[in-house]
Design a protein around this motif. Structure first.
Motif, PDB file in Angstrom:
ATOM      1  N   GLY A   1       0.806  -1.225   0.000  1.00  0.00           N
ATOM      2  CA  GLY A   1       0.000   0.000   0.000  1.00  0.00           C
ATOM      3  C   GLY A   1       0.828   1.257   0.000  1.00  0.00           C
ATOM      4  O   GLY A   1       0.277   2.362  -0.141  1.00  0.00           O
TER       5      GLY A   1
ATOM      6  N   LEU B   1      -3.156   5.794   7.387  1.00  0.00           N
ATOM      7  CA  LEU B   1      -2.660   4.740   6.514  1.00  0.00           C
ATOM      8  C   LEU B   1      -1.144   4.611   6.611  1.00  0.00           C
ATOM      9  O   LEU B   1      -0.611   3.503   6.597  1.00  0.00           O
TER      10      LEU B   1
ATOM     11  N   LEU C   1      -0.320   0.720   7.989  1.00  0.00           N
ATOM     12  CA  LEU C   1       0.237  -0.352   7.168  1.00  0.00           C
ATOM     13  C   LEU C   1       1.526  -0.934   7.768  1.00  0.00           C
ATOM     14  O   LEU C   1       1.666  -2.164   7.861  1.00  0.00           O
TER      15      LEU C   1
END
Length: 465
Positions: free
Chosen positions: A235, A248, A252
């Motif tokens: 990602g 995020l 991750l």
């Protein structure tokens, strides 16, 4: 004694083939020399003998006494007759069977997988760098170096236990050493942190935990599990070009860290090795034997960071990415050199021929590694955000570090880790004291490593297994 017999010289031999019976000469033919006739009958057995005593054992196993040998063949005893037969029969040793695929016959796919696994954690730095809020990366670098040193030494100790056939002790050393390494890396990062650098310290602690978990999985051959744990970092690809939410960026790497720790804990709980455990050796490897491996990790780790420039883990990661990705092809080329050297031992007949072949194989494998490293460096610089464009001096320095790294790994594989560790540690210390002397220091280290490698690995005795 069943299945064996005693010779006159007191040695015991296994029961040997019976001599074919003598052929009766036809009428009107001249009597042949009895020794020649015996040599003809024994040709198949005597041709593969490596010493006259083997033929003497065959004669005695067939019941030939010294009196019979003196009357029939005119020789004093079985040993004298065996020496005559050995001289008359040409050696015809059978071709050896092809050796089974040994530990040096590794597939390219598995080595490339390890290279990808080594490089994927770099995506965590792409995600985490904007979260540092302008803080320095000294704690991050210090924790990384401490982790490399500790885990390199721990890996050696665990691999040594596995080599001794004691899987329980290998797993036990990882159970104790991996958490201790995570604590050491985190403590070092905290010790060098300055005011306002707590986000970097938190990231460095996660880095230390990941290094510990990855060491467990790699030593116990669970690369695929580690690859699955690192999958969430894919990602990070949009972060090369676009801004992504902070949740995020933090989530991750945290997800990958939790997965790696979970897989490592499950592997350690289950023993990590599927093969049955042989009997435990009486004594294990000494702790001091792992120190040179830790120093080798320290030296090579610093040289890799210096090759990437300032804040190499975050901003100047083109060369670092190339060096980490190249570890997959580097491992395969180490195996290839070993296969070529073992093949030379089986086929070449003189030390001079072997030295020439070993030098050629060394140049071939090192050249292939440098070609791969150069290609990865160019691609990495083009893809990594914010990386400076390639220049001649930078590429030269990177290739020299590549020479040091690959030859050092080769020497380590042959047990000559002390010399490799000394060269790498001295080179890293020199570049720490004089940062602008990078290419000069790397060149001197590469030359020293080449001398050590040639002095050791062109000798046939270094390659016997």
């Amino acid at each position: 004694m069943s299945g064996s017999l005693w010779l006159k010289n007191g040695t015991m031999r296994d029961t040997l083939p019976v001599i074919p019976r003598q052929r009766v000469a036809g009428a009107g033919t001249l009597a042949a020399d009895p020794v020649d006739e015996l040599a003809d009958r024994l040709a198949g057995l005597a041709a593969v003998a490596v010493h006259p005593d083997e033929i003497a054992a065959i004669l005695e196993s067939d019941g030939m006494t010294d009196d019979h040998i003196r009357l029939t063949y005119g020789r004093a005893d079985s040993f004298a007759l065996a020496e005559d037969l050995y001289a008359r029969v040409e050696r015809r040793h059978p071709e050896p069977e092809a050796p089974p695929a040994g530990p040096w016959h590794h597939g390219l796919g598995g080595c490339l997988l390890r290279g990808v696994v080594f490089a994927l954690p770099g995506l965590a730095y792409v995600l985490g760098a904007p979260l540092f809020g302008g803080a320095g990366t000294v704690p991050l670098l210090a924790g990384a170096v401490a982790g490399w040193v500790w885990n390199q030494a721990l890996s050696h100790r665990a691999y040594t236990w596995l080599g001794l056939g004691d899987r329980d002790s290998a797993v036990r050393s990882l159970r104790v050493g991996a958490p201790a390494g995570a604590l050491v890396g985190s403590a070092v990062a905290l010790a060098v942190a300055g005011p306002g650098e707590w986000p970097v310290v938190v990231f460095a602690a996660g880095q230390s935990l990941y290094l510990a978990a990855a060491t467990v999985l790699l030593v116990l051959g669970r690369e695929r599990a580690l690859l699955c744990a690192l999958a969430p970092l894919a990602g990070a690809v949009p972060a090369f070009r676009y801004d992504v939410p902070d949740a995020l960026r933090a989530g991750l790497p945290a997800l990958s860290l939790v997965a790696a720790i979970t897989f490592a804990a499950l592997v350690l709980r289950g023993g990590g090795v599927r093969s049955p455990a042989p009997r435990r050796p009486r004594s294990g490897p000494p702790l001091l034997a792992s120190v040179p491996y830790g120093l080798f990790g320290l030296g090579t780790g610093l040289l890799v960071l210096y090759a990437g420039g300032d804040d190499a883990l975050v901003t100047g990661a083109g060369p670092v990415l190339a060096l980490t990705l190249s570890m997959g092809p580097a491992e395969w080329l180490l195996h290839r050199f070993r296969r070529l050297s073992v093949a030379g031992l089986r086929t070449l007949t003189s030390a001079r021929e072997f030295r020439r072949a070993a030098a050629g194989a060394l140049a071939q494998c090192l050249g292939a590694y440098l070609a791969v490293l150069l290609a990865l460096a160019v691609v990495g610089v083009l893809l990594w955000p914010g990386a400076p464009g390639p220049d001649g001096a930078g590429l030269l320095g990177l290739l020299l570090v590549g020479v040091v790294l690959w030859l050092g790994l080769l020497l380590q594989a042959f047990g000559a880790v002390r010399g490799a560790a000394a060269v790498c540690t001295l080179a890293a210390a020199a570049q720490t004291l004089a940062p602008s002397s990078g290419p000069l220091v790397a060149g001197a280290a590469a030359a020293a490593m080449a001398v050590l490698t040639c002095a050791l690995l062109v000798r046939p005795t270094a390659h016997r297994v």
